[in-house]
Design a protein around this motif. Structure first.
Motif, PDB file in Angstrom:
ATOM      1  N   PRO A 124       0.829  -1.208   0.000  1.00 14.30           N
ATOM      2  CA  PRO A 124       0.000   0.000   0.000  1.00 14.30           C
ATOM      3  C   PRO A 124       0.865   1.261   0.000  1.00 14.30           C
ATOM      4  O   PRO A 124       2.048   1.224   0.341  1.00 14.30           O
ATOM      5  CB  PRO A 124      -0.803  -0.119   1.301  1.00 14.30           C
ATOM      6  CG  PRO A 124       0.055  -0.974   2.186  1.00 14.30           C
ATOM      7  CD  PRO A 124       0.756  -1.936   1.280  1.00 14.30           C
ATOM      8  N   VAL A 125       0.240   2.375  -0.361  1.00  7.01           N
ATOM      9  CA  VAL A 125       0.954   3.644  -0.499  1.00  7.01           C
ATOM     10  C   VAL A 125       0.230   4.720   0.301  1.00  7.01           C
ATOM     11  O   VAL A 125      -0.998   4.795   0.279  1.00  7.01           O
ATOM     12  CB  VAL A 125       1.033   4.084  -1.975  1.00  7.01           C
ATOM     13  CG1 VAL A 125       1.733   5.433  -2.105  1.00  7.01           C
ATOM     14  CG2 VAL A 125       1.740   3.042  -2.812  1.00  7.01           C
ATOM     15  N   ARG A 126       1.009   5.521   1.003  1.00 11.12           N
ATOM     16  CA  ARG A 126       0.452   6.715   1.652  1.00 11.12           C
ATOM     17  C   ARG A 126       0.865   7.920   0.815  1.00 11.12           C
ATOM     18  O   ARG A 126       2.050   8.113   0.518  1.00 11.12           O
ATOM     19  CB  ARG A 126       0.979   6.862   3.077  1.00 11.12           C
ATOM     20  CG  ARG A 126       0.329   8.026   3.829  1.00 11.12           C
ATOM     21  CD  ARG A 126       0.752   8.083   5.289  1.00 11.12           C
ATOM     22  NE  ARG A 126       2.174   8.371   5.424  1.00 11.12           N
ATOM     23  CZ  ARG A 126       3.071   7.502   5.852  1.00 11.12           C
ATOM     24  NH1 ARG A 126       2.694   6.271   6.169  1.00 11.12           N
ATOM     25  NH2 ARG A 126       4.334   7.838   5.951  1.00 11.12           N
ATOM     26  N   LEU A 127      -0.098   8.734   0.427  1.00 13.79           N
ATOM     27  CA  LEU A 127       0.153   9.906  -0.405  1.00 13.79           C
ATOM     28  C   LEU A 127       0.106  11.155   0.464  1.00 13.79           C
ATOM     29  O   LEU A 127      -0.861  11.388   1.174  1.00 13.79           O
ATOM     30  CB  LEU A 127      -0.903   9.993  -1.511  1.00 13.79           C
ATOM     31  CG  LEU A 127      -0.822  11.178  -2.469  1.00 13.79           C
ATOM     32  CD1 LEU A 127       0.479  11.158  -3.235  1.00 13.79           C
ATOM     33  CD2 LEU A 127      -2.012  11.166  -3.429  1.00 13.79           C
ATOM     34  N   GLN A 128       1.172  11.969   0.413  1.00  8.08           N
ATOM     35  CA  GLN A 128       1.257  13.179   1.228  1.00  8.08           C
ATOM     36  C   GLN A 128       1.539  14.385   0.318  1.00  8.08           C
ATOM     37  O   GLN A 128       2.525  14.390  -0.413  1.00  8.08           O
ATOM     38  CB  GLN A 128       2.319  13.030   2.318  1.00  8.08           C
ATOM     39  CG  GLN A 128       2.055  11.815   3.192  1.00  8.08           C
ATOM     40  CD  GLN A 128       2.761  11.825   4.541  1.00  8.08           C
ATOM     41  OE1 GLN A 128       2.433  11.014   5.392  1.00  8.08           O
ATOM     42  NE2 GLN A 128       3.705  12.704   4.765  1.00  8.08           N
ATOM     43  N   LEU A 129       0.670  15.380   0.394  1.00 13.31           N
ATOM     44  CA  LEU A 129       0.698  16.497  -0.542  1.00 13.31           C
ATOM     45  C   LEU A 129       1.060  17.798   0.162  1.00 13.31           C
ATOM     46  O   LEU A 129       0.504  18.127   1.202  1.00 13.31           O
ATOM     47  CB  LEU A 129      -0.684  16.666  -1.188  1.00 13.31           C
ATOM     48  CG  LEU A 129      -1.316  15.425  -1.818  1.00 13.31           C
ATOM     49  CD1 LEU A 129      -2.770  15.701  -2.173  1.00 13.31           C
ATOM     50  CD2 LEU A 129      -0.535  15.009  -3.051  1.00 13.31           C
ATOM     51  N   SER A 130       1.989  18.518  -0.422  1.00 15.26           N
ATOM     52  CA  SER A 130       2.256  19.897  -0.020  1.00 15.26           C
ATOM     53  C   SER A 130       1.724  20.766  -1.144  1.00 15.26           C
ATOM     54  O   SER A 130       2.300  20.810  -2.230  1.00 15.26           O
ATOM     55  CB  SER A 130       3.763  20.120   0.178  1.00 15.26           C
ATOM     56  OG  SER A 130       4.036  21.495   0.300  1.00 15.26           O
ATOM     57  N   THR A 131       0.616  21.429  -0.899  1.00 18.80           N
ATOM     58  CA  THR A 131      -0.076  22.144  -1.976  1.00 18.80           C
ATOM     59  C   THR A 131      -0.134  23.638  -1.700  1.00 18.80           C
ATOM     60  O   THR A 131      -0.275  24.056  -0.542  1.00 18.80           O
ATOM     61  CB  THR A 131      -1.505  21.610  -2.161  1.00 18.80           C
ATOM     62  OG1 THR A 131      -2.205  22.440  -3.077  1.00 18.80           O
ATOM     63  CG2 THR A 131      -2.259  21.584  -0.847  1.00 18.80           C
ATOM     64  N   THR A 132      -0.022  24.426  -2.751  1.00 17.33           N
ATOM     65  CA  THR A 132      -0.137  25.887  -2.630  1.00 17.33           C
ATOM     66  C   THR A 132      -1.547  26.367  -2.963  1.00 17.33           C
ATOM     67  O   THR A 132      -1.767  27.561  -3.124  1.00 17.33           O
ATOM     68  CB  THR A 132       0.861  26.585  -3.576  1.00 17.33           C
ATOM     69  OG1 THR A 132       0.573  26.185  -4.933  1.00 17.33           O
ATOM     70  CG2 THR A 132       2.284  26.224  -3.233  1.00 17.33           C
ATOM     71  N   LEU A 133      -2.501  25.452  -3.052  1.00 15.12           N
ATOM     72  CA  LEU A 133      -3.854  25.804  -3.472  1.00 15.12           C
ATOM     73  C   LEU A 133      -4.459  26.878  -2.571  1.00 15.12           C
ATOM     74  O   LEU A 133      -4.894  27.938  -3.037  1.00 15.12           O
ATOM     75  CB  LEU A 133      -4.737  24.554  -3.471  1.00 15.12           C
ATOM     76  CG  LEU A 133      -6.080  24.655  -4.187  1.00 15.12           C
ATOM     77  CD1 LEU A 133      -5.888  24.764  -5.689  1.00 15.12           C
ATOM     78  CD2 LEU A 133      -6.952  23.452  -3.853  1.00 15.12           C
ATOM     79  N   SER A 134      -4.490  26.631  -1.254  1.00 14.92           N
ATOM     80  CA  SER A 134      -5.090  27.605  -0.332  1.00 14.92           C
ATOM     81  C   SER A 134      -4.237  28.861  -0.239  1.00 14.92           C
ATOM     82  O   SER A 134      -4.769  29.980  -0.163  1.00 14.92           O
ATOM     83  CB  SER A 134      -5.264  26.978   1.056  1.00 14.92           C
ATOM     84  OG  SER A 134      -6.218  25.935   1.017  1.00 14.92           O
ATOM     85  N   THR A 135      -2.919  28.685  -0.239  1.00 15.43           N
ATOM     86  CA  THR A 135      -2.019  29.837  -0.166  1.00 15.43           C
ATOM     87  C   THR A 135      -2.273  30.790  -1.328  1.00 15.43           C
ATOM     88  O   THR A 135      -2.434  32.009  -1.142  1.00 15.43           O
ATOM     89  CB  THR A 135      -0.554  29.379  -0.183  1.00 15.43           C
ATOM     90  OG1 THR A 135      -0.325  28.488   0.908  1.00 15.43           O
ATOM     91  CG2 THR A 135       0.382  30.571  -0.068  1.00 15.43           C
ATOM     92  N   ASN A 136      -2.301  30.247  -2.541  1.00 16.89           N
ATOM     93  CA  ASN A 136      -2.503  31.089  -3.710  1.00 16.89           C
ATOM     94  C   ASN A 136      -3.883  31.743  -3.711  1.00 16.89           C
ATOM     95  O   ASN A 136      -4.041  32.898  -4.117  1.00 16.89           O
ATOM     96  CB  ASN A 136      -2.317  30.275  -4.988  1.00 16.89           C
ATOM     97  CG  ASN A 136      -0.878  29.883  -5.222  1.00 16.89           C
ATOM     98  OD1 ASN A 136       0.002  30.275  -4.462  1.00 16.89           O
ATOM     99  ND2 ASN A 136      -0.622  29.114  -6.261  1.00 16.89           N
ATOM    100  N   ALA A 137      -4.895  31.006  -3.257  1.00 14.01           N
ATOM    101  CA  ALA A 137      -6.249  31.571  -3.210  1.00 14.01           C
ATOM    102  C   ALA A 137      -6.295  32.769  -2.270  1.00 14.01           C
ATOM    103  O   ALA A 137      -6.962  33.776  -2.552  1.00 14.01           O
ATOM    104  CB  ALA A 137      -7.247  30.508  -2.769  1.00 14.01           C
ATOM    105  N   VAL A 138      -5.581  32.689  -1.137  1.00 15.29           N
ATOM    106  CA  VAL A 138      -5.546  33.804  -0.189  1.00 15.29           C
ATOM    107  C   VAL A 138      -4.755  34.974  -0.764  1.00 15.29           C
ATOM    108  O   VAL A 138      -5.207  36.121  -0.764  1.00 15.29           O
ATOM    109  CB  VAL A 138      -4.932  33.345   1.154  1.00 15.29           C
ATOM    110  CG1 VAL A 138      -4.665  34.550   2.059  1.00 15.29           C
ATOM    111  CG2 VAL A 138      -5.856  32.363   1.860  1.00 15.29           C
ATOM    112  N   VAL A 139      -3.550  34.683  -1.264  1.00 21.29           N
ATOM    113  CA  VAL A 139      -2.672  35.743  -1.770  1.00 21.29           C
ATOM    114  C   VAL A 139      -3.308  36.468  -2.953  1.00 21.29           C
ATOM    115  O   VAL A 139      -3.232  37.694  -3.066  1.00 21.29           O
ATOM    116  CB  VAL A 139      -1.302  35.156  -2.171  1.00 21.29           C
ATOM    117  CG1 VAL A 139      -0.456  36.190  -2.911  1.00 21.29           C
ATOM    118  CG2 VAL A 139      -0.563  34.659  -0.933  1.00 21.29           C
ATOM    119  N   GLU A 140      -3.961  35.714  -3.836  1.00 19.65           N
ATOM    120  CA  GLU A 140      -4.529  36.297  -5.049  1.00 19.65           C
ATOM    121  C   GLU A 140      -5.985  36.729  -4.879  1.00 19.65           C
ATOM    122  O   GLU A 140      -6.604  37.237  -5.821  1.00 19.65           O
ATOM    123  CB  GLU A 140      -4.420  35.286  -6.193  1.00 19.65           C
ATOM    124  CG  GLU A 140      -2.974  34.929  -6.539  1.00 19.65           C
ATOM    125  CD  GLU A 140      -2.865  33.747  -7.485  1.00 19.65           C
ATOM    126  OE1 GLU A 140      -3.909  33.364  -8.067  1.00 19.65           O
ATOM    127  OE2 GLU A 140      -1.758  33.208  -7.627  1.00 19.65           O
TER     128      GLU A 140
END
Length: 558
Positions: A56-72
């Motif tokens: 099995p695999v554990r997937l771990q994401l570092s995403t800028t989605l929320s950061t960019n939504a706030v900044v922009e």
């Protein structure tokens, strides 16, 4: 056990596949700022080709989605319903959002001093509308000590409001009403986007037939949270990119010095973080993003608009200034503007694209200042190091000037000065030795430096926190993050030590319920305790204890 870490950067999206503590594969794709999800999916597909299919695999994401939504400013239209109580002038706070103020009051001890007005509750429907495609944040001044008013408002809203609803007490148990309003507002504004992000990931995993054990999202403090929690509290994922840098450095470093500066040089920005006596420093009051002050726990980082693809500015006398904006792809890779990467390529310090194009562009520009192309390239690198040195020194100057709040800190102030530079990012092998020399420090360029952020994302562990408020006169305790209020048994004997112990026990229970934190260190992030006196007699005590599973990272080797 396999883990895949994905880190979305300003220039590239990196992916890493770990088998236990071993790096099995790395992948890198360009970041598409118009469609960050597409970049993340492409990175996953690239790294998935290296998966051998035996676990099995554990997937771990570092995403800028929320950061960019706030900044922009790309969150959904969001309003705030607040219950400030007497003595609070909301207009004086200069808040950048609409606030609907309701009557009612929970006092500083968590007692209902004045109930909500039923007519005002019913009137919210006319004020807010159906909320289609919108969001609302509900925040009471002392909701962290008694969330009942926020819960009553939410119960009314859920009957007819179709947008997303955020309750302030679920985000932080700390005081600071303005910061909690800001945190709740930002969380509500990006929650729908995070819900869509989570739903898309579930579809992708089904499409690729990935036998994932779990999908986790990196938080600003370097810990992780599952997709469901990230949909409820997406604000905690802001600034996860710098957190991934810090986790990557801790996973890969072999430094013996206890204090060092972490320098992550990317194509667009350079992120700085600080380790003192083996411990990463965290923001004292909470993350600040795009000028918005929040209560989000976060690694103390500073970002500088300085990277391998930064634009170059030349004054009439030949002085060079780099950044803060990205110029785009370097000329050696088919871009249109000269960048530090072109200087590095021309000097044969890295094998990136066409050296001939880089040399030609440098030669054309160097002629304007009576220089050779080589002299200009060296000056570009010197300017890069000068600006990076200034950023590091500015960060440590800021730390030295931060106020000390405890007697222990005043009597025994920590030595913050770094003993080494730990570098990561694709340009690190070129710039870190030069930076360390300029600062007079030892240095380490991390193994797998070009993909160390993704390794940090994959190696990070889940972390949780909660805040316990106890009032022994009222014989009541509150844990706002859990929506919990209950009586205190034997309040006369409930002191600060018992508050610490109970907070730790509840955090362990929460960790077990969520399948994480087994064996993790629990530490007290913040605490306060004082006597309540009436008529010259002590009538009780108030305690506040905020505990957390210390963010951890697995050690990783090649």
């Amino acid at each position: 056990m396999y883990a895949i870490g994905i880190d979305v950067g300003g220039t590239h999206t990196d992916a890493a596949l770990l088998k236990e503590s071993q790096v099995a594969a790395l992948a890198k794709v360009p970041t598409d700022h118009g469609d960050l999800f597409a970049s993340t999916r492409q990175a996953l597909e690239e790294i998935w080709r290296h998966y051998p299919g035996d676990g099995p695999v554990r997937l771990q994401l570092s995403t800028t989605l929320s950061t960019n939504a706030v900044v922009e400013g790309r969150g959904v239209p969001t309003r705030v319903v607040a219950v400030p109580g007497p003595g609070v002038n909301l207009k004086s706070l200069g808040l950048p959002f609409t606030v609907h103020e309701l009557q009612g009051y929970i006092d500083h001890r968590g007692r209902e001093a004045a109930p909500l007005d039923p007519a005002e509750l019913k009137g919210l429907r006319a004020l807010l509308g159906t909320g289609e495609g919108e969001a609302v944040a509900v925040v009471g001044k002392f909701s962290q000590r008694n969330p009942s008013h926020e819960q009553q408002i939410a119960a009314e809203l859920t009957q007819w409001y179709r947008g997303t609803i955020t309750l302030g007490h679920r985000l932080s148990g700390r005081a600071n009403f303005p910061r909690r309003m800001m945190t709740a507002f930002l969380n509500a504004s990006v929650a729908q986007q995070q819900l869509e992000f989570a739903a898309m990931w579930r579809r992708v995993l089904e499409d690729l037939d990935i036998p994932e054990e779990d999908v986790l999202v990196l938080k600003a403090d370097g810990g992780t949270m599952n997709l469901a929690d990230s949909s409820e509290r997406p604000i905690e994922t802001i600034l996860s990119g710098p957190a991934a840098s810090t986790m990557g450095a801790q996973a890969l470093t072999e430094r013996e010095e206890g204090s060092y500066v972490i320098v992550d040089i990317g194509g667009t920005t350079t992120d700085l973080a600080v380790v003192v006596d083996g411990e990463v420093l965290y923001e004292r009051d909470g993350a600040v993003i795009s000028g918005y002050r929040t209560l989000v726990p976060a690694v103390l980082t500073r970002s500088v608009g300085l990277g391998g693809d930064s634009e170059l500015h030349f004054s009439a006398d030949g002085k060079i200034t780099i950044g803060p904006r990205r110029a785009g792809a370097p000329l050696c890779l088919g871009g249109k503007e000269l960048t530090p990467t072109d200087a590095v390529t021309a000097l044969e310090l890295a094998d990136v694209g066409s050296r001939g194009k880089a040399v030609q562009a440098l030669a054309e520009r160097a002629g304007e200042f009576g220089l050779t192309w080589r002299e200009l390239a060296e000056r570009i690198l010197e300017a890069f190091i000068d600006q990076l040195c200034a950023a590091v020194r500015s960060l440590y100057s800021e730390l030295e000037n931060m106020p000390l709040y405890t007697v222990r800190d005043v009597l025994n102030p920590p030595d913050l000065s770094p003993q080494a530079v730990v570098g990561l990012g694709a340009p690190a092998p070129v710039f870190i030795p030069r930076l360390a020399q300029a600062l007079g420090l030892r240095y380490e360029v991390l193994p797998f430096s070009a993909g160390a952020n993704a390794i940090g994302a994959a190696a990070a562990a889940v972390t949780l926190s909660l805040t316990l408020h106890a009032d022994t006169e009222l014989a009541r305790l509150t844990i706002p993050e859990l929506g919990c209020r209950e009586p205190i048994e034997r309040p006369l004997f409930f002191d600060l030590d018992k508050a610490r112990s109970l907070a730790a026990d509840r955090l362990k229970e929460l960790g077990r319920a969520r399948g994480c934190g087994e064996g993790a260190e629990i530490y007290v992030v913040e605490e306060e305790s004082f006597q309540m006196v009436r008529g010259f007699h002590t009538v009780g005590q108030r305690h506040m204890v905020r505990t957390q599973l210390r963010p951890q990272v697995r050690r990783v080797r090649g």
